[in-house]
Design an enzyme around this catalytic site. Structure first.
Site, PDB file in Angstrom:
ATOM      1  N   LYS A   1      -6.540 -49.391  44.807  1.00  0.00           N
ATOM      2  CA  LYS A   1      -5.853 -50.324  43.926  1.00  0.00           C
ATOM      3  C   LYS A   1      -4.684 -51.003  44.639  1.00  0.00           C
ATOM      4  O   LYS A   1      -4.187 -52.025  44.200  1.00  0.00           O
ATOM      5  CB  LYS A   1      -5.242 -49.580  42.715  1.00  0.00           C
ATOM      6  CG  LYS A   1      -6.177 -48.793  41.885  1.00  0.00           C
ATOM      7  CD  LYS A   1      -5.313 -48.044  40.817  1.00  0.00           C
ATOM      8  CE  LYS A   1      -6.100 -46.931  40.209  1.00  0.00           C
ATOM      9  NZ  LYS A   1      -5.253 -46.100  39.345  1.00  0.00           N
ATOM     10  N   GLY A   2      -4.209 -50.416  45.724  1.00  0.00           N
ATOM     11  CA  GLY A   2      -2.956 -50.855  46.325  1.00  0.00           C
ATOM     12  C   GLY A   2      -2.926 -52.310  46.751  1.00  0.00           C
ATOM     13  O   GLY A   2      -1.864 -52.924  46.846  1.00  0.00           O
TER      14      GLY A   2
ATOM     15  N   GLU B   1      -6.585 -55.001  53.033  1.00  0.00           N
ATOM     16  CA  GLU B   1      -5.948 -53.714  52.741  1.00  0.00           C
ATOM     17  C   GLU B   1      -4.456 -53.888  52.517  1.00  0.00           C
ATOM     18  O   GLU B   1      -3.849 -54.824  53.031  1.00  0.00           O
ATOM     19  CB  GLU B   1      -6.150 -52.757  53.928  1.00  0.00           C
ATOM     20  CG  GLU B   1      -7.215 -51.702  53.720  1.00  0.00           C
ATOM     21  CD  GLU B   1      -6.781 -50.550  52.813  1.00  0.00           C
ATOM     22  OE1 GLU B   1      -5.781 -50.657  52.078  1.00  0.00           O
ATOM     23  OE2 GLU B   1      -7.469 -49.523  52.863  1.00  0.00           O
ATOM     24  N   ASP B   2      -3.880 -52.954  51.784  1.00  0.00           N
ATOM     25  CA  ASP B   2      -2.430 -52.970  51.591  1.00  0.00           C
ATOM     26  C   ASP B   2      -1.705 -52.398  52.806  1.00  0.00           C
ATOM     27  O   ASP B   2      -0.769 -52.988  53.311  1.00  0.00           O
ATOM     28  CB  ASP B   2      -2.020 -52.227  50.305  1.00  0.00           C
ATOM     29  CG  ASP B   2      -2.614 -50.822  50.205  1.00  0.00           C
ATOM     30  OD1 ASP B   2      -3.462 -50.447  51.043  1.00  0.00           O
ATOM     31  OD2 ASP B   2      -2.248 -50.092  49.274  1.00  0.00           O
TER      32      ASP B   2
ATOM     33  N   LYS C   1       1.629 -49.131  59.693  1.00  0.00           N
ATOM     34  CA  LYS C   1       2.566 -48.061  60.071  1.00  0.00           C
ATOM     35  C   LYS C   1       1.969 -47.350  61.277  1.00  0.00           C
ATOM     36  O   LYS C   1       1.385 -46.274  61.155  1.00  0.00           O
ATOM     37  CB  LYS C   1       2.624 -47.051  58.922  1.00  0.00           C
ATOM     38  CG  LYS C   1       3.895 -46.954  58.140  1.00  0.00           C
ATOM     39  CD  LYS C   1       3.848 -45.698  57.296  1.00  0.00           C
ATOM     40  CE  LYS C   1       3.969 -45.983  55.844  1.00  0.00           C
ATOM     41  NZ  LYS C   1       3.903 -44.769  55.011  1.00  0.00           N
TER      42      LYS C   1
ATOM     43  N   VAL D   1       6.597 -46.245  51.365  1.00  0.00           N
ATOM     44  CA  VAL D   1       6.968 -47.466  50.659  1.00  0.00           C
ATOM     45  C   VAL D   1       6.221 -47.575  49.324  1.00  0.00           C
ATOM     46  O   VAL D   1       5.137 -47.027  49.170  1.00  0.00           O
ATOM     47  CB  VAL D   1       6.686 -48.725  51.515  1.00  0.00           C
ATOM     48  CG1 VAL D   1       7.570 -48.750  52.744  1.00  0.00           C
ATOM     49  CG2 VAL D   1       5.217 -48.823  51.910  1.00  0.00           C
TER      50      VAL D   1
ATOM     51  N   ASP E   1       1.918 -47.451  45.356  1.00  0.00           N
ATOM     52  CA  ASP E   1       2.419 -46.521  44.348  1.00  0.00           C
ATOM     53  C   ASP E   1       2.984 -45.239  44.922  1.00  0.00           C
ATOM     54  O   ASP E   1       2.725 -44.879  46.069  1.00  0.00           O
ATOM     55  CB  ASP E   1       1.274 -46.121  43.412  1.00  0.00           C
ATOM     56  CG  ASP E   1       0.273 -45.178  44.098  1.00  0.00           C
ATOM     57  OD1 ASP E   1      -0.238 -45.538  45.172  1.00  0.00           O
ATOM     58  OD2 ASP E   1       0.052 -44.069  43.579  1.00  0.00           O
TER      59      ASP E   1
HETATM   60  P1  IMP Z   1      -4.643 -44.260  55.322  1.00  0.00           P
HETATM   61  O1  IMP Z   1      -3.750 -43.060  55.554  1.00  0.00           O
HETATM   62  O2  IMP Z   1      -4.517 -45.264  56.432  1.00  0.00           O
HETATM   63  O3  IMP Z   1      -6.038 -43.826  55.057  1.00  0.00           O
HETATM   64  O4  IMP Z   1      -4.097 -44.961  54.014  1.00  0.00           O
HETATM   65  C1  IMP Z   1      -4.680 -44.681  52.789  1.00  0.00           C
HETATM   66  C2  IMP Z   1      -4.016 -45.329  51.647  1.00  0.00           C
HETATM   67  O5  IMP Z   1      -2.863 -44.555  51.354  1.00  0.00           O
HETATM   68  C3  IMP Z   1      -3.524 -46.735  51.802  1.00  0.00           C
HETATM   69  O6  IMP Z   1      -4.507 -47.715  51.618  1.00  0.00           O
HETATM   70  C4  IMP Z   1      -2.485 -46.769  50.701  1.00  0.00           C
HETATM   71  O7  IMP Z   1      -3.103 -47.092  49.473  1.00  0.00           O
HETATM   72  C5  IMP Z   1      -1.948 -45.353  50.717  1.00  0.00           C
HETATM   73  N1  IMP Z   1      -0.667 -45.297  51.445  1.00  0.00           N
HETATM   74  C6  IMP Z   1      -0.453 -45.035  52.745  1.00  0.00           C
HETATM   75  N2  IMP Z   1       0.860 -45.098  53.046  1.00  0.00           N
HETATM   76  C7  IMP Z   1       1.490 -45.409  51.891  1.00  0.00           C
HETATM   77  C8  IMP Z   1       2.873 -45.642  51.539  1.00  0.00           C
HETATM   78  O8  IMP Z   1       3.823 -45.599  52.344  1.00  0.00           O
HETATM   79  N3  IMP Z   1       3.106 -45.935  50.231  1.00  0.00           N
HETATM   80  C9  IMP Z   1       2.124 -46.023  49.297  1.00  0.00           C
HETATM   81  N4  IMP Z   1       0.831 -45.844  49.593  1.00  0.00           N
HETATM   82  C10 IMP Z   1       0.506 -45.532  50.873  1.00  0.00           C
HETATM   83 MG    MG Z   2      -5.163 -49.188  50.138  1.00  0.00          MG
END
Ligand code: IMP
Ligand code: MG
Length: 179
Positions: A42-43, A97-98, A129, A153, A159
């Site tokens: 959803k992000g 992607e967010d 990040k 964040v 969220d």
């Molecule tokens: P991944 O760790 O790269 O698989 O990220 C998975 C998902 O975690 C992202 O698409 C976000 O929705 C969520 N996410 C990662 N870092 C943050 C953050 O700092 N704040 C909020 N959501 C996050």
């Molecule tokens: Mg996401």
């Protein structure tokens, strides 16, 4: 809600001007390609809307929702909660992607969509990040809005415990909120 925010990391104005640049760059590169933009829920919801509104070439949009089996990001095992409805075979697909954090979800999404044999597959992420990237993640973002430090964040779709998605900016939560 705003009282839980330690500081604003990226303001509404900064978001909008960078998203305009990204959309212009992507539009130029996808002229004549009728791309399909796939938002990962959803992000991505706020970014997706603001981004595609500024894409100036004919395109289609679709969404998917993935999550980790255990509800934590530590296992790395993902599953599709909601699938695409578009046939992307031989299409130019752009994952939207967010945030690119550990890379688990983007790696999974990338491989999942690649198996559908698109003509091309690229990634646009609002935030990156890099310090959090898991070793072994080979997927790379083709377009990045902002590289950010290793801080949790919220806002602009992102969220903590499903809250703060509706903040219009990206902020850093006060540690006492999640400790
Ligand atoms: P991944 O760790 O790269 O698989 O990220 C998975 C998902 O975690 C992202 O698409 C976000 O929705 C969520 N996410 C990662 N870092 C943050 C953050 O700092 N704040 C909020 N959501 C996050
Ligand atoms: Mg996401």
């Amino acid at each position: 809600m705003q009282k839980d925010i330690q500081r604003v990391l990226i303001s509404q104005q900064q978001l909008q001007s960078r998203i305009t640049e990204l959309a212009e760059q992507v539009s130029a590169e996808y002229a004549g390609k009728n791309p399909v933009f796939v938002g990962v829920l959803k992000g991505v919801v706020m970014f997706f809307g603001d981004f595609v509104k500024q894409v100036s070439v004919p395109c289609q949009i679709d969404f998917m929702c993935i999550s980790s089996y255990s509800g934590t990001d530590s296992t790395g095992k993902m599953q599709v909660k909601m699938d695409l409805s578009t046939d992307i075979r031989d299409r130019h697909v752009v994952i939207v992607e967010d945030i690119f954090d550990t890379g688990n979800s983007l790696s999974y999404t990338y491989d999942y969509l690649l198996a559908m044999k698109p003509a091309s597959l690229k990634i646009v992420t609002l935030l990156d990040k890099p310090e959090r990237r898991k070793p072994g993640v080979t997927v790379k973002a083709d377009y990045t809005g902002f590289v950010i430090p290793n801080e949790f964040v919220v806002g602009y779709g992102m969220d903590y415990n499903e809250y703060y998605r509706n903040l219009p900016f990206i902020g850093i939560l006060k540690p006492e909120v999640y400790m």
